[in-house]
Design a protein around this motif. Structure first.
Motif, mmCIF file in Angstrom:
data_model
loop_
_atom_site.group_PDB
_atom_site.id
_atom_site.type_symbol
_atom_site.label_atom_id
_atom_site.label_comp_id
_atom_site.label_asym_id
_atom_site.label_seq_id
_atom_site.Cartn_x
_atom_site.Cartn_y
_atom_site.Cartn_z
ATOM 1 N N ALA A 1 -13.290 -61.865 -48.410
ATOM 2 C CA ALA A 1 -12.436 -62.460 -49.449
ATOM 3 C C ALA A 1 -13.008 -63.800 -49.908
ATOM 4 C CB ALA A 1 -11.018 -62.628 -48.925
ATOM 5 N N TYR A 2 -13.478 -64.616 -48.970
ATOM 6 C CA TYR A 2 -14.043 -65.914 -49.325
ATOM 7 C C TYR A 2 -15.315 -65.750 -50.154
ATOM 8 C CZ TYR A 2 -16.004 -70.560 -49.036
ATOM 9 O OH TYR A 2 -16.540 -71.771 -49.363
ATOM 10 N N TRP B 1 -14.166 -64.712 -53.611
ATOM 11 C CA TRP B 1 -13.454 -65.811 -54.272
ATOM 12 C C TRP B 1 -14.404 -66.934 -54.681
ATOM 13 C CZ3 TRP B 1 -12.782 -70.858 -52.339
ATOM 14 C CH2 TRP B 1 -11.943 -71.662 -53.117
ATOM 15 N N SER B 2 -15.373 -67.252 -53.820
ATOM 16 C CA SER B 2 -16.285 -68.357 -54.121
ATOM 17 C C SER B 2 -17.496 -67.901 -54.934
ATOM 18 C CB SER B 2 -16.773 -69.002 -52.823
ATOM 19 O OG SER B 2 -17.565 -68.087 -52.092
#
Length: 135
Positions: free
Chosen positions: A52-53, A56-57
């Motif tokens: 997810a990170y 997202w990033s």
């Protein structure tokens, strides 16, 4: 008045997460993927959190997979003659690359046509032999 010599987390500017992030960034996308896979192996919520990170990033899609077919941009060296030579050389190389890719496409097309013609001849021979065997 007392002063402390041990720097606090804010004075250092980086916490453990930022240090880990910078360490993984220095090693590239493969390190991020390896960390995510290890996270899934040892504790699946950690792997999911890393995935997810990364999405997202925008580390998952940081442009390394995008096409690099655009004209390259370069900074000026300060020498206008060299910059003009460099620009002309890059333009010539791009034109040669385009001509070579067109040549390769013509070769592929000719090979496809010859293979198709051979297939059609084979098919016609098989049809003739089937007709003569039936008669």
């Amino acid at each position: 008045m007392t002063t402390t010599t041990a720097p606090t987390l804010m004075q250092q500017g980086q916490g453990w997460f930022s240090k880990a992030e910078n360490w993984l960034d220095a090693r590239g996308k493969g390190a991020w993927i390896a960390a995510m896979v290890l996270g899934f192996i040892f504790f699946w919520p950690l792997g999911l959190a890393l995935l997810a990170y990364m999405i997202w990033s925008k580390r998952m899609f940081n442009g390394s997979c995008k096409s690099r077919r655009h004209s390259p941009t370069f900074n000026s060296s300060g020498n206008s003659a060299f910059d003009a030579y460099k620009a002309d050389t890059l333009k010539r190389l791009e034109e040669e690359q385009g001509a070579f890719e067109a040549f390769l496409q013509r070769l592929r097309d000719a090979k496809d046509k010859s293979e198709f013609d051979a297939f059609m001849e084979d098919r016609a021979k098989n049809a003739k032999s089937d007709d003569s065997a039936e008669a």
